[in-house]
Enzyme design. Sequence first.
Site, PDB file in Angstrom:
ATOM      1  CG  ASP A  57      -1.929   1.066   1.276  1.00  0.00           C
ATOM      2  OD1 ASP A  57      -2.117   1.736   0.249  1.00  0.00           O
ATOM      3  OD2 ASP A  57      -2.569   1.246   2.332  1.00  0.00           O
TER       4      ASP A  57
ATOM      5  CD  GLU B 270      -5.513  -0.730  -1.210  1.00  0.00           C
ATOM      6  OE1 GLU B 270      -5.164  -1.420  -0.237  1.00  0.00           O
ATOM      7  OE2 GLU B 270      -6.499   0.007  -1.198  1.00  0.00           O
TER       8      GLU B 270
END
Length: 435
Positions: free
Chosen positions: A10, A114
Site C-alpha cells: 500500500d 495498493e
Amino acid sequence: MPQPLIYHIDVNSAFLSWEAAELLRQDPDAPDIRSFPSVIGGSEKTRHGIVLAKSPSAAALGVCTGEPLAQARRKCPDLKIYAPHYSIYVERSRQFMALLKEYAPSVDAYSIDEAFCDMTGTSSLYGNPVDFAHRLKDEIHTRLGFTVNIGISSNRLLAKTASDFEKPDKVHTLFPSEMEEKFWPLPIEDLFFVGKSTALRLRSLGITTIGQLAKSDHAMILSVFKSHGDTIWNYANGIESTPLSHNDAASKGFGNSLTLQYDVTDTAVAKHVLLSLCETVGARIRAAGAYVSVVQVQIVDNDFRHTSRQVTLASSTNVTEKLYTCACELFDELWDHRPIRLLGVSTGKATQEHYEQYDLFDMQKNEKLSRLNVAVDAIRSRYGEDSIKRACFIEADDAAPALSHMTGGMQRAKRNAAHPADAASDPARPRNRQP
C-alpha cells in the site's frame, strides 16, 4: 504444497507522495511537500474542495482525508494545498504495478495505490519473506521515490489488516498464530465491514474488540446481523475465502467509487457524484484505448448495506455522457432513498474493438462526443484537472462540499471491494473495507 504467502502493498498517502515525487523530479532542490503540513485536493486559489491526501504533519494536526479544505485550514492555518494531477497518479500507479510484477508471480491491483501479491513458493528464490519485503519496500522507494507499507500473511484479509498497522514505510506480519496478540485486541471498529451502526449494535451486546467478536456465539451473531453477521464473525476469526485472483486489469474493466464525507439524501447531489465518477472512468477507458459494454452502479447506505445493478449496452462505448446516462438510469432503479455513504461506477467487458449501433436520427452524436471527450482529456492532462470543468461542478452548492473540485472523481473506495480494474479507487480510504 507450500503454505500460502500474501503481501499487501500500500502506497503511503499516495496522491501526496506521488505529487511530491513529481515535484522533486522537476526540481530536485524543491521542498518535499511530505515534510510540512500539506494536502492534495481542490484549489489553493479558491480554497474549495476536499482533502484527497495529507502529509504526516497535517494528519498530526487533525486534518482528515475527505473533509472540506476550509475545515482543514481551520485546523491548520499554515496548510499548503496542492491541486491533484490525475494523469501523473495514473502513470505512477502503472510504474508501481509494473515493479511489483518484476518480483511477484501474481499481482492483483486492488486500487490505484495498493495491490495483493501472491508470493507463495517464492521463499526459495527470495529467502525469508519478511527480509525480502523490506528489500522490496526499499527498492520501491529508491526507484520510484515514494514509500509503501507491506503487510504479510497467509490470506488477503490478514495481509491487508497488517499493512494498516503503524505507518509509514513499514513491514508488518499478521499470521493466524499472531492474531491473538496483534488482531484481537483491536477495537471492533477496526474490523472490515464493521461500520458505525454495526459497531454500535455490537457494543450494545458487550462486544468491543475484534477478539470478543471472534469468540462470540456464531448463531447469536447470525440471529442479530443475518448474513452480514456471518461475514464479520468470519473476518474476526481471520477467515477469508475469496482467493487472490490474477487477471489483467483491462479484461476486468474500469471503475471508481467515492466514500462521501456526509450522507447524501438528495438525488441531484448523488447524480453530481455519479457524473464525477463517470468522468474519471471515461478518461481511464480512453487512456487505455478501450471500449466497454457493461455499466454497473453500486450504492452503500449509511448502515453499510451494499446494493448494485448493471446493464449491458447495445453498443460498446468510451463516452462519458453515455456512461453517465446509464449510471443515472441504474441509480433511479436501485436507490431506495436510504442515506448514501458510498457511490461507485464500474464497467466491464472491456475490449480494444469498438462496435456501435447508431440511432437513426443521431448517428454522429456518440462519435462527436468521443472526440470531444478526448480533447478534454488532453487539455486536463497538459494544464491540470481544473483547467476545464463542467458548469455543474463550478456551480456546485457550498452545502455539498464533497462535490467541489471533483471533476476527476478520484476517490479511493475503502469500504467496498474496490474495483481493481485499472487500479481505480477512492483516496478517502475508510478502514472498514472488504479485501
